[in-house]
Design a protein around this motif. Structure first.
Motif, mmCIF file in Angstrom:
data_model
loop_
_atom_site.group_PDB
_atom_site.id
_atom_site.type_symbol
_atom_site.label_atom_id
_atom_site.label_comp_id
_atom_site.label_asym_id
_atom_site.label_seq_id
_atom_site.Cartn_x
_atom_site.Cartn_y
_atom_site.Cartn_z
ATOM 1 N N PHE A 8 0.837 -1.197 0.000
ATOM 2 C CA PHE A 8 0.000 0.000 0.000
ATOM 3 C C PHE A 8 0.870 1.243 0.000
ATOM 4 O O PHE A 8 2.053 1.208 0.362
ATOM 5 C CB PHE A 8 -0.949 0.017 1.212
ATOM 6 C CG PHE A 8 -0.286 0.301 2.538
ATOM 7 C CD1 PHE A 8 -0.257 1.588 3.062
ATOM 8 C CD2 PHE A 8 0.320 -0.729 3.261
ATOM 9 C CE1 PHE A 8 0.350 1.849 4.283
ATOM 10 C CE2 PHE A 8 0.922 -0.477 4.475
ATOM 11 C CZ PHE A 8 0.934 0.817 4.990
ATOM 12 N N ASN A 9 0.292 2.364 -0.450
ATOM 13 C CA ASN A 9 0.912 3.668 -0.301
ATOM 14 C C ASN A 9 -0.168 4.633 0.177
ATOM 15 O O ASN A 9 -1.216 4.195 0.660
ATOM 16 C CB ASN A 9 1.580 4.133 -1.609
ATOM 17 C CG ASN A 9 0.612 4.156 -2.777
ATOM 18 O OD1 ASN A 9 -0.579 4.451 -2.611
ATOM 19 N ND2 ASN A 9 1.102 3.841 -3.971
ATOM 20 N N LYS A 10 0.050 5.904 0.039
ATOM 21 C CA LYS A 10 -0.906 6.880 0.588
ATOM 22 C C LYS A 10 -2.283 6.762 -0.044
ATOM 23 O O LYS A 10 -3.303 6.983 0.619
ATOM 24 C CB LYS A 10 -0.358 8.292 0.391
ATOM 25 C CG LYS A 10 -1.240 9.382 0.983
ATOM 26 C CD LYS A 10 -0.624 10.757 0.784
ATOM 27 C CE LYS A 10 -1.529 11.848 1.367
ATOM 28 N NZ LYS A 10 -0.950 13.208 1.182
ATOM 29 N N ASP A 11 -2.347 6.397 -1.328
ATOM 30 C CA ASP A 11 -3.613 6.458 -2.064
ATOM 31 C C ASP A 11 -4.153 5.106 -2.519
ATOM 32 O O ASP A 11 -5.328 5.004 -2.869
ATOM 33 C CB ASP A 11 -3.429 7.347 -3.298
ATOM 34 C CG ASP A 11 -4.699 7.495 -4.108
ATOM 35 O OD1 ASP A 11 -5.657 8.103 -3.590
ATOM 36 O OD2 ASP A 11 -4.744 6.984 -5.242
ATOM 37 N N SER A 12 -3.325 4.057 -2.513
ATOM 38 C CA SER A 12 -3.773 2.790 -3.100
ATOM 39 C C SER A 12 -3.269 1.596 -2.306
ATOM 40 O O SER A 12 -2.327 1.703 -1.516
ATOM 41 C CB SER A 12 -3.310 2.678 -4.552
ATOM 42 O OG SER A 12 -1.904 2.610 -4.633
ATOM 43 N N PHE A 13 -3.910 0.451 -2.532
ATOM 44 C CA PHE A 13 -3.451 -0.787 -1.911
ATOM 45 C C PHE A 13 -3.587 -1.928 -2.904
ATOM 46 O O PHE A 13 -4.351 -1.860 -3.869
ATOM 47 C CB PHE A 13 -4.221 -1.081 -0.617
ATOM 48 C CG PHE A 13 -5.702 -1.317 -0.794
ATOM 49 C CD1 PHE A 13 -6.226 -2.603 -0.864
ATOM 50 C CD2 PHE A 13 -6.590 -0.248 -0.861
ATOM 51 C CE1 PHE A 13 -7.596 -2.820 -0.999
ATOM 52 C CE2 PHE A 13 -7.951 -0.457 -0.997
ATOM 53 C CZ PHE A 13 -8.458 -1.742 -1.064
ATOM 54 N N VAL A 14 -2.802 -2.983 -2.647
ATOM 55 C CA VAL A 14 -2.753 -4.144 -3.538
ATOM 56 C C VAL A 14 -3.276 -5.356 -2.787
ATOM 57 O O VAL A 14 -2.956 -5.567 -1.612
ATOM 58 C CB VAL A 14 -1.307 -4.415 -4.026
ATOM 59 C CG1 VAL A 14 -1.253 -5.657 -4.920
ATOM 60 C CG2 VAL A 14 -0.769 -3.203 -4.781
ATOM 61 N N VAL A 15 -4.095 -6.155 -3.474
ATOM 62 C CA VAL A 15 -4.629 -7.388 -2.891
ATOM 63 C C VAL A 15 -4.437 -8.521 -3.888
ATOM 64 O O VAL A 15 -4.345 -8.313 -5.099
ATOM 65 C CB VAL A 15 -6.132 -7.255 -2.555
ATOM 66 C CG1 VAL A 15 -6.346 -6.271 -1.422
ATOM 67 C CG2 VAL A 15 -6.946 -6.861 -3.783
ATOM 68 N N GLY A 16 -4.349 -9.733 -3.372
ATOM 69 C CA GLY A 16 -4.271 -10.915 -4.215
ATOM 70 C C GLY A 16 -5.619 -11.608 -4.277
ATOM 71 O O GLY A 16 -6.340 -11.666 -3.275
ATOM 72 N N LEU A 17 -5.963 -12.119 -5.446
ATOM 73 C CA LEU A 17 -7.229 -12.827 -5.637
ATOM 74 C C LEU A 17 -6.925 -14.271 -6.006
ATOM 75 O O LEU A 17 -6.408 -14.553 -7.085
ATOM 76 C CB LEU A 17 -8.058 -12.158 -6.734
ATOM 77 C CG LEU A 17 -8.458 -10.711 -6.440
ATOM 78 C CD1 LEU A 17 -9.118 -10.086 -7.662
ATOM 79 C CD2 LEU A 17 -9.407 -10.652 -5.259
ATOM 80 N N ALA A 18 -7.236 -15.184 -5.089
ATOM 81 C CA ALA A 18 -6.973 -16.604 -5.280
ATOM 82 C C ALA A 18 -8.099 -17.256 -6.089
ATOM 83 O O ALA A 18 -9.202 -16.716 -6.191
ATOM 84 C CB ALA A 18 -6.839 -17.293 -3.922
ATOM 85 N N PRO A 19 -7.847 -18.426 -6.670
ATOM 86 C CA PRO A 19 -8.893 -19.112 -7.445
ATOM 87 C C PRO A 19 -10.186 -19.333 -6.661
ATOM 88 O O PRO A 19 -11.274 -19.214 -7.224
ATOM 89 C CB PRO A 19 -8.226 -20.436 -7.819
ATOM 90 C CG PRO A 19 -6.777 -20.106 -7.908
ATOM 91 C CD PRO A 19 -6.538 -19.110 -6.806
ATOM 92 N N GLU A 20 -10.106 -19.651 -5.358
ATOM 93 C CA GLU A 20 -11.311 -19.857 -4.570
ATOM 94 C C GLU A 20 -12.148 -18.573 -4.522
ATOM 95 O O GLU A 20 -13.377 -18.612 -4.677
ATOM 96 C CB GLU A 20 -10.944 -20.294 -3.148
ATOM 97 C CG GLU A 20 -12.096 -20.277 -2.142
ATOM 98 C CD GLU A 20 -13.190 -21.295 -2.418
ATOM 99 O OE1 GLU A 20 -14.264 -21.188 -1.797
ATOM 100 O OE2 GLU A 20 -12.986 -22.195 -3.276
ATOM 101 N N THR A 21 -11.481 -17.438 -4.330
ATOM 102 C CA THR A 21 -12.192 -16.157 -4.316
ATOM 103 C C THR A 21 -12.837 -15.884 -5.663
ATOM 104 O O THR A 21 -13.991 -15.444 -5.745
ATOM 105 C CB THR A 21 -11.221 -15.014 -3.966
ATOM 106 O OG1 THR A 21 -10.623 -15.279 -2.696
ATOM 107 C CG2 THR A 21 -11.939 -13.676 -3.904
#
Length: 234
Positions: free
Chosen positions: A69-82
């Motif tokens: 993450f930074n001040k304005d954004s964040f990163v997420v991972g999306l797994a096959p189950e999701t």
């Protein structure tokens, strides 16, 4: 754990899919059989002031882990189950998403208990204005097993938002909600149309109660069968 009260709508700004050479697509639909991918969600400054790596943020109803993450954004991972349970694989760059941080010990519990564990998707089958509100109807897929947990005036979580169920039609696998004017300003559902899908999490209390009942019945049946066998009655 979340409350279903959306804090902020953010924007999908990057989709990084290792299964394709084009990592910054403007139109994108992921093949869940090829594994997961990462997504950057921007315009999020207001919910990142206390963010830490590993925190949970509910994105369109799915509890996701912040990996960067930074001040304005964040990163997420999306797994096959999701991806198999949600509509997140259909998001495109520029799409808006409902976001809520995990509840804190000082949070007013204004919604209901939301786990961020999406059970299924449902399709919008009608969208009808009613005064300054909008009545939505949704239909589950034909293979759904969720209808026992959907009750009139009970809770349902749609794309992360805690909403009250206004009707249920078991025969048509459908249910409805009313979106008041205030919620229309806060939720991405306002911009969805007939044929679009939403992520659904049914009330977890109902899942525990009904799930426990069936398990208890199974335990009793096995215990009775064991005693009958011991007595030579079966």
């Amino acid at each position: 754990m979340f409350t279903g009260l959306i804090e902020h709508t953010s924007t999908v700004s990057k989709i990084n899919d290792p299964s394709t050479s084009n990592h910054d697509q403007t139109k994108f639909e992921h093949d869940v059989d090829k594994g997961g991918f990462t997504m950057t969600i921007s315009d999020s400054e207001s919910i990142l002031d206390d963010c830490q790596i590993g925190d949970s943020i509910c994105v369109n109803g799915a509890c996701l882990t912040v990996t960067e993450f930074n001040k304005d954004s964040f990163v997420v991972g999306l797994a096959p189950e999701t991806l198999s349970r949600t509509n997140l694989g259909k998001l495109n760059i520029g799409d808006k998403v409902n976001c809520e941080r995990a509840m804190s010990g000082k949070t007013r519990f204004g919604g209901h208990m939301v786990q961020g564990h999406v059970d299924s998707t449902a399709t919008i089958i009608s969208r009808v204005p009613d005064g300054d509100s909008i009545r939505y109807s949704f239909q589950f897929p034909s293979e759904t097993t969720l209808l026992p947990y959907v009750i009139e005036k009970g809770y349902v979580t749609l794309d992360g938002a805690s909403l009250t169920i206004t009707f249920v039609d078991d025969a048509k696998r459908s249910f409805g909600i009313m979106l008041i004017a205030h919620s229309q300003e806060k939720l991405t559902l306002t911009n969805k149309k007939e044929g679009d899908t939403v992520n659904v999490e049914v009330d977890c209390v109902g899942k525990y109660v009904l799930g426990s009942t069936s398990r208890i019945e199974g335990l009793i049946e096995r215990a009775v069968e064991k005693k009958l066998k011991e007595k030579g009655l079966i």
